[in-house]
Design a protein around this motif. Structure first.
Motif, mmCIF file in Angstrom:
data_model
loop_
_atom_site.group_PDB
_atom_site.id
_atom_site.type_symbol
_atom_site.label_atom_id
_atom_site.label_comp_id
_atom_site.label_asym_id
_atom_site.label_seq_id
_atom_site.Cartn_x
_atom_site.Cartn_y
_atom_site.Cartn_z
ATOM 1 N N GLY A 95 50.550 -101.700 -9.575
ATOM 2 C CA GLY A 95 50.253 -102.619 -10.647
ATOM 3 C C GLY A 95 49.285 -101.543 -11.698
ATOM 4 O O GLY A 95 48.946 -100.615 -11.326
ATOM 5 N N ILE A 96 49.160 -102.114 -12.798
ATOM 6 C CA ILE A 96 48.329 -101.735 -13.826
ATOM 7 C C ILE A 96 47.413 -102.644 -14.555
ATOM 8 O O ILE A 96 47.783 -103.834 -14.562
ATOM 9 C CB ILE A 96 48.829 -100.628 -14.789
ATOM 10 N N GLU A 97 46.212 -102.397 -14.991
ATOM 11 C CA GLU A 97 45.448 -103.217 -15.678
ATOM 12 C C GLU A 97 44.719 -102.398 -16.934
ATOM 13 O O GLU A 97 44.101 -101.493 -17.015
ATOM 14 C CB GLU A 97 44.237 -103.426 -14.756
ATOM 15 N N ALA A 136 53.794 -103.814 -12.237
ATOM 16 C CA ALA A 136 53.358 -105.256 -12.760
ATOM 17 C C ALA A 136 51.888 -104.688 -13.462
ATOM 18 O O ALA A 136 51.231 -104.002 -13.136
ATOM 19 C CB ALA A 136 53.267 -106.035 -11.689
ATOM 20 N N ILE A 137 51.888 -105.600 -14.579
ATOM 21 C CA ILE A 137 50.583 -105.817 -15.101
ATOM 22 C C ILE A 137 49.887 -106.909 -14.582
ATOM 23 O O ILE A 137 50.138 -108.202 -14.944
ATOM 24 C CB ILE A 137 50.902 -105.969 -16.565
ATOM 25 N N CYS A 138 48.939 -106.504 -13.640
ATOM 26 C CA CYS A 138 48.141 -107.537 -12.659
ATOM 27 C C CYS A 138 47.236 -108.432 -13.430
ATOM 28 O O CYS A 138 46.994 -109.532 -13.225
ATOM 29 C CB CYS A 138 47.441 -106.868 -11.617
ATOM 30 N N SER A 139 46.446 -107.699 -14.559
ATOM 31 C CA SER A 139 45.636 -108.475 -15.048
ATOM 32 C C SER A 139 45.096 -107.547 -16.336
ATOM 33 O O SER A 139 45.664 -106.623 -16.450
ATOM 34 C CB SER A 139 44.153 -108.519 -14.428
ATOM 35 N N LEU A 169 53.782 -101.877 -23.985
ATOM 36 C CA LEU A 169 53.273 -101.505 -22.908
ATOM 37 C C LEU A 169 53.889 -102.005 -21.590
ATOM 38 O O LEU A 169 54.350 -101.755 -20.647
ATOM 39 C CB LEU A 169 51.683 -101.666 -22.362
ATOM 40 N N ARG A 170 54.308 -103.456 -21.713
ATOM 41 C CA ARG A 170 55.096 -104.212 -20.831
ATOM 42 C C ARG A 170 56.421 -103.745 -20.704
ATOM 43 O O ARG A 170 56.604 -103.672 -19.340
ATOM 44 C CB ARG A 170 54.826 -105.685 -21.396
ATOM 45 N N ALA A 171 56.951 -103.396 -21.563
ATOM 46 C CA ALA A 171 58.261 -102.869 -21.529
ATOM 47 C C ALA A 171 58.525 -101.529 -20.672
ATOM 48 O O ALA A 171 59.311 -101.497 -19.689
ATOM 49 C CB ALA A 171 58.778 -102.726 -22.629
ATOM 50 N N THR A 172 57.357 -100.586 -21.114
ATOM 51 C CA THR A 172 57.377 -99.481 -20.213
ATOM 52 C C THR A 172 57.292 -99.616 -18.795
ATOM 53 O O THR A 172 57.738 -99.039 -17.905
ATOM 54 C CB THR A 172 56.362 -98.504 -21.056
ATOM 55 N N LEU A 195 51.582 -109.577 -22.089
ATOM 56 C CA LEU A 195 51.551 -108.571 -21.307
ATOM 57 C C LEU A 195 52.142 -109.237 -20.043
ATOM 58 O O LEU A 195 52.528 -108.515 -19.166
ATOM 59 C CB LEU A 195 50.336 -107.943 -20.979
ATOM 60 N N GLY A 196 51.935 -110.511 -19.819
ATOM 61 C CA GLY A 196 52.653 -111.156 -18.770
ATOM 62 C C GLY A 196 51.402 -111.175 -17.673
ATOM 63 O O GLY A 196 51.891 -111.523 -16.555
ATOM 64 N N ALA A 197 50.289 -111.063 -18.003
ATOM 65 C CA ALA A 197 49.040 -110.944 -17.037
ATOM 66 C C ALA A 197 48.655 -112.213 -16.155
ATOM 67 O O ALA A 197 48.759 -112.032 -14.912
ATOM 68 C CB ALA A 197 48.039 -110.173 -17.448
ATOM 69 N N GLY A 198 48.649 -112.935 -17.094
ATOM 70 C CA GLY A 198 47.919 -114.337 -16.504
ATOM 71 C C GLY A 198 46.478 -114.239 -16.293
ATOM 72 O O GLY A 198 45.898 -115.326 -16.418
ATOM 73 N N LEU A 199 45.905 -113.114 -16.126
ATOM 74 C CA LEU A 199 44.283 -113.276 -15.853
ATOM 75 C C LEU A 199 43.692 -112.328 -16.921
ATOM 76 O O LEU A 199 44.148 -111.129 -17.175
ATOM 77 C CB LEU A 199 44.041 -112.331 -14.517
#
Length: 249
Positions: free
Chosen positions: A34-36, A57-60, A47-50, A81-85
């Motif tokens: 994951g990345i933040e 996964a983009i965790c936060s 960034l999300r696509a890459t 980003l789809g992070a949720g946090l």
């Protein structure tokens, strides 16, 4: 997709600026899941696509612009980003933790932001530095007093190194806050202001005890503000440390 262990992208900011895809590929090749992002507004869709293409996964996501005119744009960026946090790291007044009256105002600001974020399907978290622990109110760390004042859905991303620099017994803090800490920022070093950071397990931080004190499933997010060596080599060593620590638990 699993997103832990992860890396806060401030750690590799120079490599990102030079070639984002190549930098993220190196993290994936090291075994990070994951990345933040440190600023959600920096090309969230790209960034999300890459990241997804590389299996990350983009965790936060952090943003410095959750308060003020860019609030909704920042929240929308985290949602993209789809992070949720969504993590607050800066943007509060300098005196936000200096007493009960200031803490009440801080809680009001965070509660209002959390209410707005809910409309984007996001949870709001707060990332500490050292002042939140160096400041004490009736013998308690100001951040722990704040935890009693904010809405219970607001969580804390404890930056363990900064908390230690502020005088906290970090494993004890993490244990007391319990499920309010779904994410940890993990750094290591001599716990001296201004000193460069080192790979996990090579400094003075009680990282093994912190990991043992955390709730099962808490995100492990590695971050280094400065490093005297090759930052990717330090990240590789940190990844190996976390893998070994997990095997021992």
């Amino acid at each position: 997709m699993l997103s832990s262990p992860a890396v806060n992208l401030w750690t590799i900011r120079d490599a990102l600026a030079a070639d984002r895809r190549a930098a993220l590929r190196r993290l994936a090749d090291l075994g990070y899941r994951g990345i933040e992002p440190f600023e959600a507004l920096d090309d969230p869709a790209g960034l999300r696509a890459t990241a997804e293409d590389l299996g990350l996964a983009i965790c936060s996501a952090h943003s410095h612009r959750f308060f003020g005119a860019d609030r909704d744009a920042a929240l929308e960026a985290v949602a993209t980003l789809g992070a949720g946090l969504a993590i607050v790291g800066t943007g509060l007044p300098d005196d936000a933790f200096t007493g009960r009256a200031a803490l009440a105002r801080t809680a009001d600001s965070l509660n209002a932001l959390a209410g707005r974020a809910a409309g984007y399907g996001l949870r709001i978290g707060y990332h500490n530095y050292w002042a939140e622990f160096a400041s004490r109110i009736d013998g308690r760390h100001a951040l722990e007093v704040l935890a009693d004042l904010v809405d219970p859905e607001i969580f804390f991303e404890i930056d363990c190194y900064w908390a230690a620099l502020g005088g906290a017994d970090v494993p004890a803090v993490v244990e007391r806050l319990g499920e309010r800490v779904p994410a940890l920022h993990l750094k290591d070093g001599p716990v001296t202001e201004g000193a460069p950071h080192v790979a996990l397990g090579r400094g003075a931080m009680p990282t093994a005890r912190i990991l043992a004190a955390a709730q099962a499933g808490a995100l492990h997010i590695v971050e280094m503000h400065t490093s005297e060596g090759d930052v990717f080599a330090e990240l590789a060593e940190s990844r190996a440390y976390l893998e070994s620590a997990a095997a021992r638990r």
